[in-house]
Structure formats: structure tokens, C-alpha cells
Design an enzyme around this catalytic site. Structure first.
Site, PDB file in Angstrom:
ATOM      1  N   CYS A 104      41.067  39.946  42.095  1.00 56.39           N
ATOM      2  CA  CYS A 104      40.181  39.058  41.337  1.00 56.39           C
ATOM      3  C   CYS A 104      39.840  39.723  40.004  1.00 56.39           C
ATOM      4  CB  CYS A 104      38.911  38.792  42.140  1.00 56.39           C
ATOM      5  SG  CYS A 104      37.609  38.004  41.193  1.00 56.39           S
ATOM      6  N   HIS A 141      28.186  30.891  32.290  1.00 59.48           N
ATOM      7  CA  HIS A 141      28.385  31.050  30.848  1.00 59.48           C
ATOM      8  C   HIS A 141      27.013  30.954  30.180  1.00 59.48           C
ATOM      9  CE1 HIS A 141      32.812  29.916  30.914  1.00 59.48           C
ATOM     10  NE2 HIS A 141      32.426  29.416  32.063  1.00 59.48           N
ATOM     11  N   ASP A 200      32.703  36.813  26.711  1.00 59.54           N
ATOM     12  CA  ASP A 200      33.863  35.991  27.074  1.00 59.54           C
ATOM     13  C   ASP A 200      35.002  36.292  26.099  1.00 59.54           C
ATOM     14  OD1 ASP A 200      34.147  33.038  28.756  1.00 59.54           O
ATOM     15  OD2 ASP A 200      35.650  33.518  27.235  1.00 59.54           O
ATOM     16  N   HIS A 223      35.767  33.432  40.604  1.00 54.35           N
ATOM     17  CA  HIS A 223      34.680  34.374  40.931  1.00 54.35           C
ATOM     18  C   HIS A 223      33.459  33.777  40.239  1.00 54.35           C
ATOM     19  CE1 HIS A 223      33.085  38.730  41.384  1.00 54.35           C
ATOM     20  NE2 HIS A 223      32.100  38.040  40.784  1.00 54.35           N
ATOM     21  N   CYS A 282      36.163  40.725  39.723  1.00 49.13           N
ATOM     22  CA  CYS A 282      35.881  41.904  40.557  1.00 49.13           C
ATOM     23  C   CYS A 282      36.430  43.151  39.865  1.00 49.13           C
ATOM     24  CB  CYS A 282      36.504  41.766  41.937  1.00 49.13           C
ATOM     25  SG  CYS A 282      35.581  40.707  43.074  1.00 49.13           S
ATOM     26  N   HIS A 311      31.677  39.359  45.282  1.00 48.29           N
ATOM     27  CA  HIS A 311      32.604  38.245  45.074  1.00 48.29           C
ATOM     28  C   HIS A 311      32.144  37.002  45.819  1.00 48.29           C
ATOM     29  CE1 HIS A 311      36.461  36.281  44.168  1.00 48.29           C
ATOM     30  NE2 HIS A 311      36.236  35.683  45.332  1.00 48.29           N
ATOM     31  N   ASN A 331      30.723  26.217  35.871  1.00 45.96           N
ATOM     32  CA  ASN A 331      31.804  25.301  36.197  1.00 45.96           C
ATOM     33  C   ASN A 331      32.202  25.581  37.639  1.00 45.96           C
ATOM     34  OD1 ASN A 331      31.841  24.350  33.540  1.00 45.96           O
ATOM     35  ND2 ASN A 331      33.260  25.961  32.903  1.00 45.96           N
ATOM     36  N   HIS A 364      30.559  32.652  38.154  1.00 46.15           N
ATOM     37  CA  HIS A 364      30.082  33.151  36.861  1.00 46.15           C
ATOM     38  C   HIS A 364      29.300  32.066  36.145  1.00 46.15           C
ATOM     39  CE1 HIS A 364      34.094  31.400  36.328  1.00 46.15           C
ATOM     40  NE2 HIS A 364      33.697  31.014  35.121  1.00 46.15           N
TER      41      HIS A 364
HETATM   42  P1  AMP Z   1      35.642  28.951  33.782  1.00 48.24           P
HETATM   43  O1  AMP Z   1      36.587  27.965  33.153  1.00 48.24           O
HETATM   44  O2  AMP Z   1      34.256  28.415  33.899  1.00 48.24           O
HETATM   45  O3  AMP Z   1      36.181  29.471  35.094  1.00 48.24           O
HETATM   46  O4  AMP Z   1      35.513  30.137  32.776  1.00 48.24           O
HETATM   47  C1  AMP Z   1      36.282  31.315  32.825  1.00 48.24           C
HETATM   48  C2  AMP Z   1      35.998  32.069  31.555  1.00 48.24           C
HETATM   49  O5  AMP Z   1      36.458  33.378  31.718  1.00 48.24           O
HETATM   50  C3  AMP Z   1      36.695  31.487  30.321  1.00 48.24           C
HETATM   51  O6  AMP Z   1      35.719  31.163  29.342  1.00 48.24           O
HETATM   52  C4  AMP Z   1      37.603  32.626  29.876  1.00 48.24           C
HETATM   53  O7  AMP Z   1      37.697  32.724  28.463  1.00 48.24           O
HETATM   54  C5  AMP Z   1      36.912  33.838  30.480  1.00 48.24           C
HETATM   55  N1  AMP Z   1      37.763  34.985  30.771  1.00 48.24           N
HETATM   56  C6  AMP Z   1      38.920  35.005  31.469  1.00 48.24           C
HETATM   57  N2  AMP Z   1      39.375  36.269  31.591  1.00 48.24           N
HETATM   58  C7  AMP Z   1      38.467  37.068  30.954  1.00 48.24           C
HETATM   59  C8  AMP Z   1      38.366  38.470  30.726  1.00 48.24           C
HETATM   60  N3  AMP Z   1      39.290  39.342  31.168  1.00 48.24           N
HETATM   61  N4  AMP Z   1      37.313  38.936  30.019  1.00 48.24           N
HETATM   62  C9  AMP Z   1      36.370  38.084  29.561  1.00 48.24           C
HETATM   63  N5  AMP Z   1      36.401  36.754  29.752  1.00 48.24           N
HETATM   64  C10 AMP Z   1      37.432  36.240  30.434  1.00 48.24           C
HETATM   65 ZN    ZN Z   2      35.865  38.510  42.445  1.00 47.53          ZN
END
Ligand code: AMP
Ligand code: ZN
Length: 115
Positions: A4, A103, A30, A99, A7, A46, A88, A101
Site C-alpha cells: 500500500c 484531502h 499531495d 488507504h 502505508c 491501514h 473520497n 485519507h
Molecule cells: P483519492 O482519489 O481520493 O484516492 O486521492 C488520492 C490522492 O493521492 C490523489 O490526490 C493523488 O494525487 C495522491 N497521491 C497518490 N500518490 C501519492 C504520493 N506518493 N504522494 C502524495 N500524494 C499522492
Molecule cells: Zn495502507
């Protein structure tokens, strides 16, 4: 290495631009910001999504802790005019990283409704 990506970020296996961290949660910028300030706040534990959160005391304590830190992080990032906290969940919710999260977006006038 964790399967993940978030993670792996929490475990410092891959780099991220960390804004805030404590024992339970981590907040990092992000990679693809949708506002001048766009960070992600995650529990280190997780959960695939909000659907994965149970009613047990430890999950409630952890999510309550995360939410209690939102305004602290917003203040650190200078979001004195307000901000938006977004989760989301699942396919229709446009969740792309499985995982849990949140925003945190700010420093621009956000519109409503979202797309
Ligand atoms: P979601 O669409 O709500 O699942 O959002 C996932 C978010 O994770 C998106 O805004 C991506 O730009 C962000 N994201 C994906 N990989 C990384 C990473 N390695 N570091 C920081 N942000 C990430
Ligand atoms: Zn995770």
C-alpha cells in the site's frame, strides 16, 4: 516494502513531503495539488476506506484524534480563511488510493458542488 503506497509513506519506505506527524496520523503534501494548499491526512493504521472503519473504541478514538488535528494542521498551513476537508470513498466517490485519507484543501476560493 508495503503493498500500500500510503502505508509505505507512513513507514518512510517512500519519501513524502511531511507537514505533520504523530504516533497515530501523518499529513503530507499531495503529489498532484488541486489547490495552492493540498495535503492528505491519513491514519497510520491501514483502513481501505471509511467503509473499513468499525465501531470499536480504538477506531473511534483514532478517527476522533485525526479530526481533532485538522484545525491544527490548517492553522500550520495558514488556512485562516477556511478550507475544505474531503474524503473520497469507493468507486463512485472517486477514491483512487485504497488507504483511508482526507484531502485538506485551501488558499483558493473553492466552489460547490464538486464535480
Ligand atoms: P483519492 O482519489 O481520493 O484516492 O486521492 C488520492 C490522492 O493521492 C490523489 O490526490 C493523488 O494525487 C495522491 N497521491 C497518490 N500518490 C501519492 C504520493 N506518493 N504522494 C502524495 N500524494 C499522492
Ligand atoms: Zn495502507
Amino acid at each position: 516494502m508495503s503493498d500500500c503506497i500510503f502505508c509505505a509513506i507512513a513507514e518512510k519506505e517512500i519519501p513524502s513531503n511531511i507537514v505533520y506527524e504523530d504516533e497515530e496520523i501523518i499529513c503530507f503534501h499531495d503529489l498532484s495539488p488541486q489547490a495552492p494548499v493540498h495535503v492528505l491526512i491519513i491514519p497510520k493504521k491501514h483502513f481501505t476506506s471509511l467503509d473499513d472503519v468499525s465501531e470499536c473504541a480504538s477506531d473511534k478514538e483514532l478517527l476522533g484524534h485525526l479530526l481533532s488535528k485538522v484545525h491544527v494542521i490548517a492553522e500550520m498551513l495558514g488556512l485562516e480563511n477556511g478550507y475544505r476537508l474531503v474524503n473520497n470513498c469507493g468507486e463512485d466517490g472517486y477514491q483512487t488510493v485504497p488507504h483511508l485519507h482526507f484531502h485538506l484543501l485551501g488558499k483558493r476560493k473553492l466552489t460547490w458542488p464538486p464535480g
